[in-house]
Design an enzyme around this catalytic site. Structure first.
Site, PDB file in Angstrom:
ATOM      1  N   ASP A  34     -14.094 -11.214  -6.643  1.00 17.74           N
ATOM      2  CA  ASP A  34     -15.393 -10.953  -7.261  1.00 17.74           C
ATOM      3  C   ASP A  34     -16.107 -12.293  -7.438  1.00 17.74           C
ATOM      4  O   ASP A  34     -15.544 -13.346  -7.178  1.00 17.74           O
ATOM      5  CB  ASP A  34     -15.218 -10.204  -8.580  1.00 17.74           C
ATOM      6  CG  ASP A  34     -14.455 -11.004  -9.623  1.00 17.74           C
ATOM      7  OD1 ASP A  34     -14.147 -12.188  -9.355  1.00 17.74           O
ATOM      8  OD2 ASP A  34     -14.160 -10.477 -10.694  1.00 17.74           O
ATOM      9  N   ASP A  82     -12.208  -0.407  -7.119  1.00 16.76           N
ATOM     10  CA  ASP A  82     -11.247  -1.284  -7.796  1.00 16.76           C
ATOM     11  C   ASP A  82     -11.330  -1.027  -9.290  1.00 16.76           C
ATOM     12  O   ASP A  82     -12.384  -0.630  -9.795  1.00 16.76           O
ATOM     13  CB  ASP A  82     -11.585  -2.758  -7.550  1.00 16.76           C
ATOM     14  CG  ASP A  82     -12.700  -3.229  -8.482  1.00 16.76           C
ATOM     15  OD1 ASP A  82     -12.390  -3.877  -9.494  1.00 16.76           O
ATOM     16  OD2 ASP A  82     -13.874  -2.909  -8.221  1.00 16.76           O
ATOM     17  N   CYS A 136       5.672  13.305  -6.993  1.00 16.87           N
ATOM     18  CA  CYS A 136       5.601  11.898  -6.583  1.00 16.87           C
ATOM     19  C   CYS A 136       6.945  11.441  -6.015  1.00 16.87           C
ATOM     20  O   CYS A 136       7.996  11.772  -6.565  1.00 16.87           O
ATOM     21  CB  CYS A 136       5.216  11.038  -7.787  1.00 16.87           C
ATOM     22  SG  CYS A 136       5.164   9.280  -7.428  1.00 16.87           S
ATOM     23  N   CYS A 164       7.725   8.168  -5.529  1.00 17.08           N
ATOM     24  CA  CYS A 164       7.934   6.734  -5.762  1.00 17.08           C
ATOM     25  C   CYS A 164       9.301   6.476  -6.380  1.00 17.08           C
ATOM     26  O   CYS A 164       9.947   7.374  -6.930  1.00 17.08           O
ATOM     27  CB  CYS A 164       6.819   6.145  -6.634  1.00 17.08           C
ATOM     28  SG  CYS A 164       7.046   6.309  -8.415  1.00 17.08           S
ATOM     29  N   CYS A 201       9.821   7.681 -10.029  1.00 17.85           N
ATOM     30  CA  CYS A 201       9.987   9.131 -10.191  1.00 17.85           C
ATOM     31  C   CYS A 201      11.335   9.602  -9.648  1.00 17.85           C
ATOM     32  O   CYS A 201      11.888  10.582 -10.141  1.00 17.85           O
ATOM     33  CB  CYS A 201       8.833   9.874  -9.520  1.00 17.85           C
ATOM     34  SG  CYS A 201       7.286   9.664 -10.439  1.00 17.85           S
ATOM     35  N   HIS A 230       4.560   3.048 -10.849  1.00 13.28           N
ATOM     36  CA  HIS A 230       4.243   4.460 -10.586  1.00 13.28           C
ATOM     37  C   HIS A 230       2.725   4.670 -10.491  1.00 13.28           C
ATOM     38  O   HIS A 230       2.242   5.385  -9.605  1.00 13.28           O
ATOM     39  CB  HIS A 230       4.819   5.370 -11.675  1.00 13.28           C
ATOM     40  CG  HIS A 230       4.194   6.739 -11.643  1.00 13.28           C
ATOM     41  ND1 HIS A 230       4.569   7.703 -10.738  1.00 13.28           N
ATOM     42  CD2 HIS A 230       3.158   7.265 -12.358  1.00 13.28           C
ATOM     43  CE1 HIS A 230       3.801   8.777 -10.905  1.00 13.28           C
ATOM     44  NE2 HIS A 230       2.938   8.538 -11.884  1.00 13.28           N
TER      45      HIS A 230
END
Length: 363
Positions: free
Chosen positions: A98, A272, A310, A312, A315, A340
Protein backbone atom coordinates in the site's frame (compact mmCIF):
# COMPACT_ATOMS: atom_id res chain seq x y z
CA UNK A 1 8.69 -12.16 -18.54
CA UNK A 2 5.80 -14.49 -19.45
CA UNK A 3 4.69 -12.40 -22.40
CA UNK A 4 3.96 -9.41 -20.21
CA UNK A 5 3.41 -6.19 -22.18
CA UNK A 6 6.49 -3.93 -22.24
CA UNK A 7 4.73 -0.91 -20.70
CA UNK A 8 3.41 -2.91 -17.76
CA UNK A 9 4.75 -5.73 -15.63
CA UNK A 10 1.48 -7.65 -15.68
CA UNK A 11 -0.82 -9.55 -17.98
CA UNK A 12 -4.52 -9.90 -17.21
CA UNK A 13 -6.74 -12.41 -19.01
CA UNK A 14 -10.43 -12.92 -18.26
CA UNK A 15 -11.00 -16.68 -18.54
CA UNK A 16 -14.76 -16.78 -17.90
CA UNK A 17 -17.65 -14.53 -16.91
CA UNK A 18 -20.99 -14.83 -15.23
CA UNK A 19 -22.88 -11.55 -15.76
CA UNK A 20 -20.41 -9.08 -14.21
CA UNK A 21 -18.43 -11.66 -12.19
CA UNK A 22 -15.17 -12.77 -13.79
CA UNK A 23 -12.55 -15.46 -13.28
CA UNK A 24 -9.16 -14.29 -14.49
CA UNK A 25 -5.46 -15.05 -14.68
CA UNK A 26 -3.22 -12.28 -13.37
CA UNK A 27 0.41 -12.80 -14.41
CA UNK A 28 2.83 -10.79 -12.26
CA UNK A 29 6.65 -10.76 -12.21
CA UNK A 30 6.81 -13.21 -9.26
CA UNK A 31 3.64 -15.26 -9.67
CA UNK A 32 0.75 -16.23 -11.90
CA UNK A 33 -2.36 -15.69 -9.77
CA UNK A 34 -6.00 -16.64 -10.33
CA UNK A 35 -8.80 -14.23 -9.42
CA UNK A 36 -11.03 -13.55 -7.57
CA UNK A 37 -8.33 -13.53 -4.89
CA UNK A 38 -7.96 -12.50 -1.27
CA UNK A 39 -4.65 -11.07 -0.04
CA UNK A 40 -3.74 -11.52 3.63
CA UNK A 41 -2.12 -8.46 5.21
CA UNK A 42 1.47 -8.85 6.40
CA UNK A 43 2.15 -5.41 7.80
CA UNK A 44 5.91 -5.76 8.26
CA UNK A 45 6.73 -8.61 5.91
CA UNK A 46 4.99 -11.25 8.01
CA UNK A 47 1.46 -12.57 8.47
CA UNK A 48 1.24 -12.71 12.28
CA UNK A 49 1.76 -16.22 13.59
CA UNK A 50 2.26 -17.98 10.24
CA UNK A 51 5.39 -19.06 8.36
CA UNK A 52 5.86 -18.48 4.65
CA UNK A 53 5.85 -22.26 4.10
CA UNK A 54 2.41 -22.41 5.70
CA UNK A 55 1.20 -19.53 3.51
CA UNK A 56 2.42 -21.38 0.41
CA UNK A 57 0.75 -24.61 1.63
CA UNK A 58 -2.48 -22.62 1.97
CA UNK A 59 -1.94 -21.31 -1.59
CA UNK A 60 -1.70 -17.61 -0.76
CA UNK A 61 -0.96 -15.97 -4.09
CA UNK A 62 -0.26 -12.36 -3.10
CA UNK A 63 0.44 -10.94 0.33
CA UNK A 64 0.29 -7.32 1.30
CA UNK A 65 3.03 -5.29 2.95
CA UNK A 66 2.62 -1.89 4.60
CA UNK A 67 4.85 0.82 3.08
CA UNK A 68 4.57 3.13 6.06
CA UNK A 69 5.59 0.50 8.61
CA UNK A 70 8.32 -1.04 6.41
CA UNK A 71 9.81 2.43 5.83
CA UNK A 72 10.02 2.94 9.61
CA UNK A 73 11.66 -0.45 10.12
CA UNK A 74 13.65 -2.16 8.77
CA UNK A 75 13.84 0.82 6.37
CA UNK A 76 13.58 1.06 2.58
CA UNK A 77 17.33 1.46 1.99
CA UNK A 78 18.08 -1.76 3.85
CA UNK A 79 15.45 -3.61 1.80
CA UNK A 80 16.90 -2.11 -1.39
CA UNK A 81 20.42 -3.26 -0.45
CA UNK A 82 19.21 -6.81 0.21
CA UNK A 83 17.33 -6.95 -3.10
CA UNK A 84 13.81 -6.10 -1.96
CA UNK A 85 11.15 -7.43 0.38
CA UNK A 86 10.80 -10.73 -1.54
CA UNK A 87 14.39 -11.65 -0.64
CA UNK A 88 14.25 -10.15 2.86
CA UNK A 89 11.22 -12.20 3.91
CA UNK A 90 12.01 -15.16 1.62
CA UNK A 91 8.66 -15.05 -0.18
CA UNK A 92 8.74 -16.39 -3.77
CA UNK A 93 5.22 -15.36 -4.77
CA UNK A 94 3.67 -11.96 -5.44
CA UNK A 95 3.63 -8.96 -3.10
CA UNK A 96 1.53 -5.80 -3.05
CA UNK A 97 2.43 -2.72 -1.01
CA UNK A 98 0.00 0.00 0.00
CA UNK A 99 1.09 3.63 -0.30
CA UNK A 100 1.09 4.58 3.37
CA UNK A 101 -2.01 6.68 2.66
CA UNK A 102 -4.40 4.61 4.75
CA UNK A 103 -2.46 5.68 7.82
CA UNK A 104 -3.98 9.14 7.23
CA UNK A 105 -7.24 7.67 8.43
CA UNK A 106 -6.02 5.10 10.94
CA UNK A 107 -3.42 7.43 12.50
CA UNK A 108 -5.28 10.68 11.80
CA UNK A 109 -4.39 12.13 15.19
CA UNK A 110 -0.75 11.92 14.02
CA UNK A 111 -1.25 13.26 10.48
CA UNK A 112 -1.50 16.63 8.72
CA UNK A 113 -2.44 16.63 5.02
CA UNK A 114 -1.38 19.36 2.56
CA UNK A 115 -0.87 19.55 -1.21
CA UNK A 116 2.76 18.56 -0.72
CA UNK A 117 1.94 15.33 1.11
CA UNK A 118 1.10 13.89 4.52
CA UNK A 119 3.05 14.85 7.61
CA UNK A 120 2.95 12.16 10.29
CA UNK A 121 4.17 12.30 13.80
CA UNK A 122 6.38 9.21 13.85
CA UNK A 123 5.03 6.63 16.31
CA UNK A 124 8.64 5.53 16.86
CA UNK A 125 10.30 8.78 18.01
CA UNK A 126 7.53 11.42 17.75
CA UNK A 127 9.37 13.42 15.07
CA UNK A 128 7.37 14.83 12.14
CA UNK A 129 7.81 12.81 8.97
CA UNK A 130 6.59 14.02 5.54
CA UNK A 131 5.34 11.43 3.07
CA UNK A 132 4.90 12.91 -0.43
CA UNK A 133 3.61 11.01 -3.48
CA UNK A 134 7.23 10.92 -4.70
CA UNK A 135 8.48 9.52 -1.37
CA UNK A 136 5.77 6.85 -1.31
CA UNK A 137 6.69 5.62 -4.80
CA UNK A 138 10.45 5.78 -4.21
CA UNK A 139 10.06 3.75 -1.00
CA UNK A 140 7.87 1.22 -2.83
CA UNK A 141 10.41 1.03 -5.69
CA UNK A 142 12.99 0.03 -3.08
CA UNK A 143 10.66 -2.47 -1.40
CA UNK A 144 10.12 -4.05 -4.83
CA UNK A 145 6.55 -5.42 -4.65
CA UNK A 146 4.84 -6.64 -7.85
CA UNK A 147 1.99 -4.16 -7.34
CA UNK A 148 2.49 -0.74 -5.75
CA UNK A 149 -0.26 1.69 -4.81
CA UNK A 150 -0.45 5.39 -5.59
CA UNK A 151 -0.55 7.79 -2.64
CA UNK A 152 -4.09 9.08 -2.42
CA UNK A 153 -5.84 11.55 -0.13
CA UNK A 154 -8.06 9.31 1.98
CA UNK A 155 -11.09 10.50 3.92
CA UNK A 156 -13.50 8.36 5.92
CA UNK A 157 -16.59 7.41 3.93
CA UNK A 158 -18.79 8.93 6.59
CA UNK A 159 -17.17 12.36 5.88
CA UNK A 160 -19.39 14.84 3.98
CA UNK A 161 -18.91 18.33 2.59
CA UNK A 162 -16.08 20.00 0.65
CA UNK A 163 -13.34 17.81 2.18
CA UNK A 164 -14.50 14.82 0.05
CA UNK A 165 -14.23 16.81 -3.18
CA UNK A 166 -10.86 18.28 -2.16
CA UNK A 167 -9.49 14.79 -1.45
CA UNK A 168 -10.75 13.38 -4.77
CA UNK A 169 -9.16 16.15 -6.86
CA UNK A 170 -5.94 15.92 -4.86
CA UNK A 171 -5.86 12.15 -5.51
CA UNK A 172 -5.99 12.92 -9.26
CA UNK A 173 -3.20 15.52 -8.98
CA UNK A 174 -1.09 13.14 -6.92
CA UNK A 175 -1.45 10.26 -9.42
CA UNK A 176 0.55 12.29 -11.96
CA UNK A 177 3.28 12.87 -9.39
CA UNK A 178 3.27 9.12 -8.60
CA UNK A 179 3.57 8.20 -12.30
CA UNK A 180 6.44 10.68 -12.77
CA UNK A 181 8.27 9.33 -9.72
CA UNK A 182 7.85 5.64 -10.65
CA UNK A 183 11.30 4.44 -11.71
CA UNK A 184 10.54 0.72 -12.24
CA UNK A 185 7.41 0.49 -14.44
CA UNK A 186 8.74 -2.62 -16.21
CA UNK A 187 9.07 -4.54 -12.93
CA UNK A 188 6.36 -3.03 -10.74
CA UNK A 189 2.74 -2.17 -11.48
CA UNK A 190 1.39 1.15 -10.22
CA UNK A 191 -2.33 0.98 -9.42
CA UNK A 192 -4.43 4.14 -9.08
CA UNK A 193 -7.14 4.43 -6.44
CA UNK A 194 -10.65 5.70 -7.19
CA UNK A 195 -11.82 8.12 -4.48
CA UNK A 196 -14.87 10.37 -4.13
CA UNK A 197 -16.64 9.13 -1.02
CA UNK A 198 -20.28 8.20 -1.50
CA UNK A 199 -20.85 10.91 -4.13
CA UNK A 200 -21.52 9.31 -7.54
CA UNK A 201 -20.44 12.43 -9.47
CA UNK A 202 -17.12 12.69 -7.65
CA UNK A 203 -16.51 8.96 -8.16
CA UNK A 204 -17.17 9.38 -11.90
CA UNK A 205 -14.73 12.30 -12.21
CA UNK A 206 -12.04 10.28 -10.41
CA UNK A 207 -12.76 7.15 -12.47
CA UNK A 208 -12.51 8.99 -15.78
CA UNK A 209 -9.32 10.76 -14.73
CA UNK A 210 -7.60 7.56 -13.68
CA UNK A 211 -8.77 5.50 -16.68
CA UNK A 212 -7.41 8.23 -18.98
CA UNK A 213 -3.96 7.65 -17.47
CA UNK A 214 -4.00 4.00 -18.64
CA UNK A 215 -2.60 2.39 -15.48
CA UNK A 216 -1.89 -1.37 -15.15
CA UNK A 217 -4.74 -1.78 -12.64
CA UNK A 218 -7.20 0.11 -10.47
CA UNK A 219 -8.33 0.04 -6.86
CA UNK A 220 -11.59 1.25 -5.36
CA UNK A 221 -10.64 3.04 -2.15
CA UNK A 222 -12.26 4.82 0.74
CA UNK A 223 -14.84 2.13 1.55
CA UNK A 224 -15.50 -0.22 4.50
CA UNK A 225 -15.22 2.78 6.83
CA UNK A 226 -18.60 2.66 8.53
CA UNK A 227 -20.98 3.38 5.63
CA UNK A 228 -24.09 1.20 5.13
CA UNK A 229 -23.85 -1.90 2.94
CA UNK A 230 -26.21 -0.46 0.31
CA UNK A 231 -24.04 2.63 -0.13
CA UNK A 232 -20.87 0.50 -0.17
CA UNK A 233 -22.17 -1.90 -2.83
CA UNK A 234 -23.56 0.96 -4.92
CA UNK A 235 -20.09 2.59 -5.11
CA UNK A 236 -18.43 -0.74 -5.98
CA UNK A 237 -21.03 -1.37 -8.73
CA UNK A 238 -20.53 2.13 -10.14
CA UNK A 239 -16.72 1.85 -10.15
CA UNK A 240 -16.47 -1.67 -11.61
CA UNK A 241 -18.87 -0.62 -14.40
CA UNK A 242 -16.62 2.32 -15.29
CA UNK A 243 -13.23 0.59 -15.05
CA UNK A 244 -11.61 -1.11 -18.06
CA UNK A 245 -12.60 -4.72 -18.79
CA UNK A 246 -9.00 -5.76 -19.40
CA UNK A 247 -7.46 -4.53 -16.13
CA UNK A 248 -7.62 -5.93 -12.58
CA UNK A 249 -9.99 -4.25 -10.10
CA UNK A 250 -9.11 -4.24 -6.43
CA UNK A 251 -11.54 -3.28 -3.62
CA UNK A 252 -9.36 -2.19 -0.72
CA UNK A 253 -9.87 -3.25 2.88
CA UNK A 254 -12.57 -5.89 2.28
CA UNK A 255 -12.38 -9.09 4.33
CA UNK A 256 -15.86 -10.31 5.24
CA UNK A 257 -16.62 -13.36 3.07
CA UNK A 258 -20.13 -12.09 2.19
CA UNK A 259 -18.71 -8.74 0.99
CA UNK A 260 -16.17 -10.57 -1.18
CA UNK A 261 -18.90 -12.67 -2.81
CA UNK A 262 -21.07 -9.59 -3.48
CA UNK A 263 -18.15 -7.50 -4.81
CA UNK A 264 -17.14 -10.42 -7.06
CA UNK A 265 -20.70 -10.54 -8.43
CA UNK A 266 -20.31 -6.81 -9.14
CA UNK A 267 -17.12 -7.38 -11.16
CA UNK A 268 -14.22 -6.93 -8.70
CA UNK A 269 -11.16 -9.22 -8.65
CA UNK A 270 -8.93 -8.52 -5.63
CA UNK A 271 -9.43 -7.93 -1.90
CA UNK A 272 -7.32 -7.47 1.22
CA UNK A 273 -8.04 -7.13 4.93
CA UNK A 274 -6.54 -7.80 8.37
CA UNK A 275 -9.90 -9.26 9.44
CA UNK A 276 -9.24 -13.04 9.10
CA UNK A 277 -6.03 -12.94 11.17
CA UNK A 278 -7.10 -10.20 13.58
CA UNK A 279 -10.39 -11.94 14.39
CA UNK A 280 -8.43 -15.19 14.91
CA UNK A 281 -6.37 -13.52 17.64
CA UNK A 282 -9.63 -12.68 19.43
CA UNK A 283 -10.68 -16.34 19.26
CA UNK A 284 -13.08 -16.25 16.29
CA UNK A 285 -12.96 -18.82 13.50
CA UNK A 286 -14.46 -18.28 10.02
CA UNK A 287 -16.69 -21.25 9.13
CA UNK A 288 -19.14 -21.95 6.34
CA UNK A 289 -22.09 -20.87 8.53
CA UNK A 290 -20.44 -17.59 9.55
CA UNK A 291 -18.24 -16.91 12.60
CA UNK A 292 -17.55 -19.36 15.42
CA UNK A 293 -16.65 -17.74 18.75
CA UNK A 294 -14.27 -20.18 20.39
CA UNK A 295 -14.26 -18.26 23.68
CA UNK A 296 -17.88 -19.27 24.39
CA UNK A 297 -18.28 -21.73 27.26
CA UNK A 298 -20.24 -24.16 25.04
CA UNK A 299 -17.02 -24.80 23.06
CA UNK A 300 -15.33 -26.42 26.08
CA UNK A 301 -17.08 -29.76 25.43
CA UNK A 302 -17.47 -29.54 21.63
CA UNK A 303 -15.27 -32.25 20.10
CA UNK A 304 -16.04 -31.44 16.45
CA UNK A 305 -13.56 -29.75 14.11
CA UNK A 306 -13.94 -26.01 13.52
CA UNK A 307 -15.63 -26.66 10.17
CA UNK A 308 -16.57 -30.16 9.01
CA UNK A 309 -16.37 -29.04 5.36
CA UNK A 310 -12.80 -27.69 5.74
CA UNK A 311 -9.80 -29.87 4.85
CA UNK A 312 -7.12 -27.69 6.47
CA UNK A 313 -4.54 -29.12 8.87
CA UNK A 314 -6.26 -27.51 11.89
CA UNK A 315 -9.69 -28.97 11.08
CA UNK A 316 -8.13 -32.40 10.49
CA UNK A 317 -6.20 -32.48 13.78
CA UNK A 318 -7.85 -30.34 16.46
CA UNK A 319 -11.25 -30.02 18.11
CA UNK A 320 -13.16 -26.90 19.07
CA UNK A 321 -12.71 -27.92 22.71
CA UNK A 322 -8.92 -27.99 22.38
CA UNK A 323 -8.84 -24.63 20.62
CA UNK A 324 -11.21 -23.19 23.26
CA UNK A 325 -8.54 -23.90 25.91
CA UNK A 326 -5.84 -22.15 23.84
CA UNK A 327 -7.40 -19.10 22.22
CA UNK A 328 -6.57 -15.69 23.69
CA UNK A 329 -4.31 -17.43 26.25
CA UNK A 330 -1.62 -19.25 24.24
CA UNK A 331 0.20 -17.99 21.13
CA UNK A 332 -0.44 -21.38 19.55
CA UNK A 333 -4.21 -20.76 19.75
CA UNK A 334 -4.10 -17.65 17.60
CA UNK A 335 -1.64 -19.35 15.22
CA UNK A 336 -3.91 -22.32 14.65
CA UNK A 337 -7.07 -20.22 14.21
CA UNK A 338 -5.18 -17.79 11.92
CA UNK A 339 -4.08 -20.77 9.82
CA UNK A 340 -7.66 -22.01 9.55
CA UNK A 341 -9.05 -18.52 8.79
CA UNK A 342 -6.53 -17.92 5.99
CA UNK A 343 -7.32 -21.41 4.66
CA UNK A 344 -11.02 -20.46 4.69
CA UNK A 345 -10.34 -17.28 2.66
CA UNK A 346 -8.13 -19.10 0.15
CA UNK A 347 -10.78 -21.79 -0.29
CA UNK A 348 -13.39 -19.07 -0.82
CA UNK A 349 -11.17 -17.52 -3.54
CA UNK A 350 -10.71 -20.89 -5.27
CA UNK A 351 -14.44 -21.66 -5.05
CA UNK A 352 -15.34 -18.30 -6.57
CA UNK A 353 -12.84 -18.81 -9.41
CA UNK A 354 -13.96 -22.36 -10.23
CA UNK A 355 -17.69 -21.56 -9.87
CA UNK A 356 -17.41 -18.77 -12.47
CA UNK A 357 -15.36 -21.03 -14.78
CA UNK A 358 -17.92 -23.84 -14.43
CA UNK A 359 -20.98 -21.60 -14.74
CA UNK A 360 -22.33 -22.28 -11.23
CA UNK A 361 -21.45 -18.96 -9.58
CA UNK A 362 -25.04 -18.08 -8.49
CA UNK A 363 -25.18 -21.21 -6.30
Amino acid sequence: MLGISPSMALRFEVLARHNRARASRLTLPHYEALTPLFMPVGTQGTIKGLTNDQLEDLDCQIILGNTYHLALRPGADLLDTIGGLHKFMNWPRALLTDSGGFQMVSLLHLADITEEGVTFQSPVDGKPMLLTPEDSIQIQNKIGADIIMALDDVVKTTTTGPRVEEAMYRTLRWIDRCIAAHSRPHEQNLFGIVQGGLDPQLRDICLEGLVARNLPGYAIGGLAGGEGKDAFWRVVAQCTAGLPEDKPRYVMGIGFPLDIVVCTALGADMYDCVYPTRTARFGSALVSEGVLRLTHAAMATDYRPLDSSCTCMVCKRYTRAYLHTLVTKEAMGSQLVSYHNISHMMQLSRNLHSSILEGRFPE
